[in-house]
Design a protein around this motif. Structure first.
Motif, PDB file in Angstrom:
ATOM      1  N   LEU A   1     -10.266  -3.635  35.369  1.00 51.40           N
ATOM      2  CA  LEU A   1     -10.526  -2.243  35.754  1.00 51.40           C
ATOM      3  C   LEU A   1     -10.238  -1.995  37.226  1.00 51.40           C
ATOM      4  O   LEU A   1      -9.760  -0.935  37.595  1.00 51.40           O
ATOM      5  N   ARG A   2     -10.544  -2.995  38.043  1.00 47.93           N
ATOM      6  CA  ARG A   2     -10.330  -2.826  39.475  1.00 47.93           C
ATOM      7  C   ARG A   2      -8.865  -2.569  39.820  1.00 47.93           C
ATOM      8  O   ARG A   2      -8.554  -1.857  40.764  1.00 47.93           O
ATOM      9  N   SER A   3      -7.984  -3.176  39.037  1.00 45.69           N
ATOM     10  CA  SER A   3      -6.565  -3.028  39.365  1.00 45.69           C
ATOM     11  C   SER A   3      -5.913  -1.884  38.573  1.00 45.69           C
ATOM     12  O   SER A   3      -4.733  -1.596  38.761  1.00 45.69           O
ATOM     13  N   ALA A   4      -6.697  -1.229  37.696  1.00 46.19           N
ATOM     14  CA  ALA A   4      -6.117  -0.163  36.869  1.00 46.19           C
ATOM     15  C   ALA A   4      -5.620   0.984  37.741  1.00 46.19           C
ATOM     16  O   ALA A   4      -6.313   1.439  38.645  1.00 46.19           O
ATOM     17  N   LYS A   5      -4.416   1.430  37.449  1.00 45.73           N
ATOM     18  CA  LYS A   5      -3.822   2.527  38.217  1.00 45.73           C
ATOM     19  C   LYS A   5      -3.825   3.829  37.428  1.00 45.73           C
ATOM     20  O   LYS A   5      -3.523   4.903  37.955  1.00 45.73           O
ATOM     21  N   ARG A   6      -4.105   3.701  36.155  1.00 45.83           N
ATOM     22  CA  ARG A   6      -4.118   4.890  35.300  1.00 45.83           C
ATOM     23  C   ARG A   6      -5.200   4.710  34.246  1.00 45.83           C
ATOM     24  O   ARG A   6      -5.157   3.769  33.459  1.00 45.83           O
ATOM     25  N   ILE A   7      -6.173   5.619  34.259  1.00 41.03           N
ATOM     26  CA  ILE A   7      -7.326   5.464  33.377  1.00 41.03           C
ATOM     27  C   ILE A   7      -7.549   6.742  32.562  1.00 41.03           C
ATOM     28  O   ILE A   7      -7.502   7.850  33.101  1.00 41.03           O
ATOM     29  N   VAL A   8      -7.778   6.576  31.271  1.00 43.84           N
ATOM     30  CA  VAL A   8      -8.194   7.700  30.430  1.00 43.84           C
ATOM     31  C   VAL A   8      -9.699   7.550  30.199  1.00 43.84           C
ATOM     32  O   VAL A   8     -10.168   6.475  29.829  1.00 43.84           O
ATOM     33  N   VAL A   9     -10.446   8.619  30.437  1.00 43.12           N
ATOM     34  CA  VAL A   9     -11.890   8.597  30.213  1.00 43.12           C
ATOM     35  C   VAL A   9     -12.208   9.594  29.107  1.00 43.12           C
ATOM     36  O   VAL A   9     -11.865  10.768  29.215  1.00 43.12           O
ATOM     37  N   LYS A  10     -12.829   9.095  28.047  1.00 38.87           N
ATOM     38  CA  LYS A  10     -13.198   9.975  26.936  1.00 38.87           C
ATOM     39  C   LYS A  10     -14.692  10.262  27.028  1.00 38.87           C
ATOM     40  O   LYS A  10     -15.516   9.343  27.109  1.00 38.87           O
ATOM     41  N   ILE A  11     -15.021  11.545  27.024  1.00 36.17           N
ATOM     42  CA  ILE A  11     -16.417  11.940  27.214  1.00 36.17           C
ATOM     43  C   ILE A  11     -16.919  12.667  25.971  1.00 36.17           C
ATOM     44  O   ILE A  11     -16.372  13.695  25.563  1.00 36.17           O
ATOM     45  N   GLY A  12     -17.965  12.122  25.386  1.00 39.08           N
ATOM     46  CA  GLY A  12     -18.520  12.702  24.160  1.00 39.08           C
ATOM     47  C   GLY A  12     -19.436  13.887  24.448  1.00 39.08           C
ATOM     48  O   GLY A  12     -19.932  14.055  25.558  1.00 39.08           O
ATOM     49  N   THR A  13     -19.652  14.676  23.418  1.00 37.69           N
ATOM     50  CA  THR A  13     -20.490  15.878  23.547  1.00 37.69           C
ATOM     51  C   THR A  13     -21.886  15.542  24.082  1.00 37.69           C
ATOM     52  O   THR A  13     -22.408  16.226  24.959  1.00 37.69           O
ATOM     53  N   ARG A  14     -22.470  14.456  23.557  1.00 35.93           N
ATOM     54  CA  ARG A  14     -23.840  14.132  23.960  1.00 35.93           C
ATOM     55  C   ARG A  14     -23.926  13.674  25.408  1.00 35.93           C
ATOM     56  O   ARG A  14     -25.005  13.632  25.995  1.00 35.93           O
ATOM     57  N   ALA A  32     -17.103  13.819  38.736  1.00 39.15           N
ATOM     58  CA  ALA A  32     -16.117  14.372  39.678  1.00 39.15           C
ATOM     59  C   ALA A  32     -16.068  13.535  40.957  1.00 39.15           C
ATOM     60  O   ALA A  32     -14.989  13.259  41.490  1.00 39.15           O
ATOM     61  N   ARG A  33     -17.232  13.107  41.428  1.00 46.64           N
ATOM     62  CA  ARG A  33     -17.288  12.303  42.652  1.00 46.64           C
ATOM     63  C   ARG A  33     -16.549  10.975  42.452  1.00 46.64           C
ATOM     64  O   ARG A  33     -15.767  10.544  43.299  1.00 46.64           O
ATOM     65  N   GLN A  34     -16.774  10.355  41.290  1.00 41.95           N
ATOM     66  CA  GLN A  34     -16.129   9.062  41.022  1.00 41.95           C
ATOM     67  C   GLN A  34     -14.619   9.205  40.835  1.00 41.95           C
ATOM     68  O   GLN A  34     -13.844   8.364  41.297  1.00 41.95           O
ATOM     69  N   VAL A  35     -14.221  10.299  40.188  1.00 42.91           N
ATOM     70  CA  VAL A  35     -12.776  10.519  39.996  1.00 42.91           C
ATOM     71  C   VAL A  35     -12.121  10.764  41.358  1.00 42.91           C
ATOM     72  O   VAL A  35     -11.039  10.241  41.636  1.00 42.91           O
ATOM     73  N   ALA A  36     -12.792  11.528  42.223  1.00 41.77           N
ATOM     74  CA  ALA A  36     -12.245  11.786  43.568  1.00 41.77           C
ATOM     75  C   ALA A  36     -12.057  10.462  44.310  1.00 41.77           C
ATOM     76  O   ALA A  36     -11.045  10.252  44.983  1.00 41.77           O
ATOM     77  N   ARG A  37     -13.003   9.564  44.157  1.00 41.46           N
ATOM     78  CA  ARG A  37     -12.910   8.260  44.827  1.00 41.46           C
ATOM     79  C   ARG A  37     -11.747   7.432  44.268  1.00 41.46           C
ATOM     80  O   ARG A  37     -11.027   6.773  45.000  1.00 41.46           O
ATOM     81  N   LEU A  38     -11.594   7.496  42.951  1.00 43.23           N
ATOM     82  CA  LEU A  38     -10.479   6.768  42.323  1.00 43.23           C
ATOM     83  C   LEU A  38      -9.136   7.319  42.797  1.00 43.23           C
ATOM     84  O   LEU A  38      -8.199   6.567  43.057  1.00 43.23           O
ATOM     85  N   GLN A  39      -9.075   8.638  42.952  1.00 40.70           N
ATOM     86  CA  GLN A  39      -7.819   9.245  43.418  1.00 40.70           C
ATOM     87  C   GLN A  39      -7.469   8.772  44.827  1.00 40.70           C
ATOM     88  O   GLN A  39      -6.303   8.577  45.140  1.00 40.70           O
ATOM     89  N   GLU A  40      -8.505   8.571  45.640  1.00 42.41           N
ATOM     90  CA  GLU A  40      -8.251   8.069  46.999  1.00 42.41           C
ATOM     91  C   GLU A  40      -7.596   6.689  46.953  1.00 42.41           C
ATOM     92  O   GLU A  40      -6.862   6.310  47.838  1.00 42.41           O
ATOM     93  N   ARG A  41      -7.905   5.939  45.870  1.00 45.10           N
ATOM     94  CA  ARG A  41      -7.293   4.608  45.701  1.00 45.10           C
ATOM     95  C   ARG A  41      -5.979   4.695  44.945  1.00 45.10           C
ATOM     96  O   ARG A  41      -5.500   3.711  44.393  1.00 45.10           O
ATOM     97  N   ASP A  42      -5.469   5.908  44.806  1.00 46.06           N
ATOM     98  CA  ASP A  42      -4.215   6.144  44.113  1.00 46.06           C
ATOM     99  C   ASP A  42      -4.291   5.798  42.628  1.00 46.06           C
ATOM    100  O   ASP A  42      -3.307   5.355  42.033  1.00 46.06           O
ATOM    101  N   CYS A  43      -5.460   5.955  42.060  1.00 48.02           N
ATOM    102  CA  CYS A  43      -5.629   5.728  40.629  1.00 48.02           C
ATOM    103  C   CYS A  43      -5.611   7.089  39.932  1.00 48.02           C
ATOM    104  O   CYS A  43      -6.285   8.021  40.359  1.00 48.02           O
ATOM    105  N   LYS A  44      -4.800   7.204  38.904  1.00 41.99           N
ATOM    106  CA  LYS A  44      -4.687   8.475  38.186  1.00 41.99           C
ATOM    107  C   LYS A  44      -5.679   8.491  37.021  1.00 41.99           C
ATOM    108  O   LYS A  44      -5.795   7.515  36.285  1.00 41.99           O
ATOM    109  N   VAL A  45      -6.363   9.634  36.882  1.00 42.97           N
ATOM    110  CA  VAL A  45      -7.375   9.743  35.819  1.00 42.97           C
ATOM    111  C   VAL A  45      -7.045  10.921  34.901  1.00 42.97           C
ATOM    112  O   VAL A  45      -6.712  12.008  35.376  1.00 42.97           O
ATOM    113  N   LEU A  46      -7.111  10.666  33.620  1.00 37.42           N
ATOM    114  CA  LEU A  46      -6.987  11.733  32.619  1.00 37.42           C
ATOM    115  C   LEU A  46      -8.298  11.762  31.849  1.00 37.42           C
ATOM    116  O   LEU A  46      -8.848  10.710  31.509  1.00 37.42           O
ATOM    117  N   ILE A  47      -8.797  12.964  31.578  1.00 40.12           N
ATOM    118  CA  ILE A  47     -10.066  13.088  30.869  1.00 40.12           C
ATOM    119  C   ILE A  47      -9.825  13.705  29.496  1.00 40.12           C
ATOM    120  O   ILE A  47      -9.069  14.667  29.357  1.00 40.12           O
TER     121      ILE A  47
END
Ligand code: GLU
Length: 185
Positions: A1-14, A32-47
């Motif tokens: 996970l530490r080296s992941a450059k592209r992450i998909v996060v699936k968020i359930g209703t609950r 949002a705070r965690q995604v912003a931090r990941l972006q600073e590390r050049d990690c792309k996030v899709l939700i």
């Protein structure tokens, strides 16, 4: 996970809603705070997020889950803008822009449509925008819905060549069978 450059996060209703109530703003802020931090590390996030049908049901005052398909689709139409508004607000507070992508199964199966979708996702990611993806429940036809976003998230992760797919869910883990019918699973 530490080296992941592209992450998909699936968020359930609950997860995205607060105990059967409206949206869980504390959760969204933390996400949002965690995604912003990941972006600073050049990690792309899709939700990939659920929650539209739940929010729509609440707004329309529908309590029971068993309902006809048009009511579910209407609930999604009411709930999706509310869901998206909350994502947009939570992420913009951390300087992150979000984009709404609504998809049906056909979009994944038709090559032309898929190529366009894929190009759009890549362009959004290049511009540091976080795609917030859900099924287009209001137009999905019975029998060809994803039914649950777990499958949609898996397809997005595979097609977007993500390094990791994270499920944020209230389930206890990965089961070897259906835990409802098989207590040993
Ligand atoms: N697309 C549905 C929604 O936004 C959720 C499907 C699921 O439960 O995964 O409510």
């Amino acid at each position: 996970l530490r080296s992941a450059k592209r992450i998909v996060v699936k968020i359930g209703t609950r997860i995205v809603t607060a105990e059967g109530a409206g949206l869980n703003s504390e959760f969204l802020d933390s996400l949002a705070r965690q995604v912003a931090r990941l972006q600073e590390r050049d990690c792309k996030v899709l939700i990939v997020t659920s929650g539209a049908v739940h929010l729509g049901r609440r707004a329309l005052g529908i309590r029971k889950r068993a309902e006809d398909i048009s009511l579910r689709q209407a609930a999604a139409a009411v709930g999706q803008p509310e869901l998206m508004r909350n994502y947009a607000e939570a992420f913009s507070a951390h300087g992150v822009l979000t984009a709404q992508i609504l998809m049906t199964q056909d979009d994944m199966q038709d090559r032309h449509r898929y190529v366009h979708l894929s190009n759009t996702l890549e362009t959004l990611l290049q511009h540091h925008v976080v795609p917030v993806i859900n099924e287009n429940d209001s137009v999905s036809m019975e029998g060809v819905t994803f039914v649950e976003n777990d499958l949609l998230a898996a397809l997005i992760a595979a097609k977007a060549r993500a390094d990791a797919l994270i499920f944020l869910s209230d389930q206890d883990g990965l089961f070897t069978g259906n835990p409802r019918t098989n207590p040993d699973a």
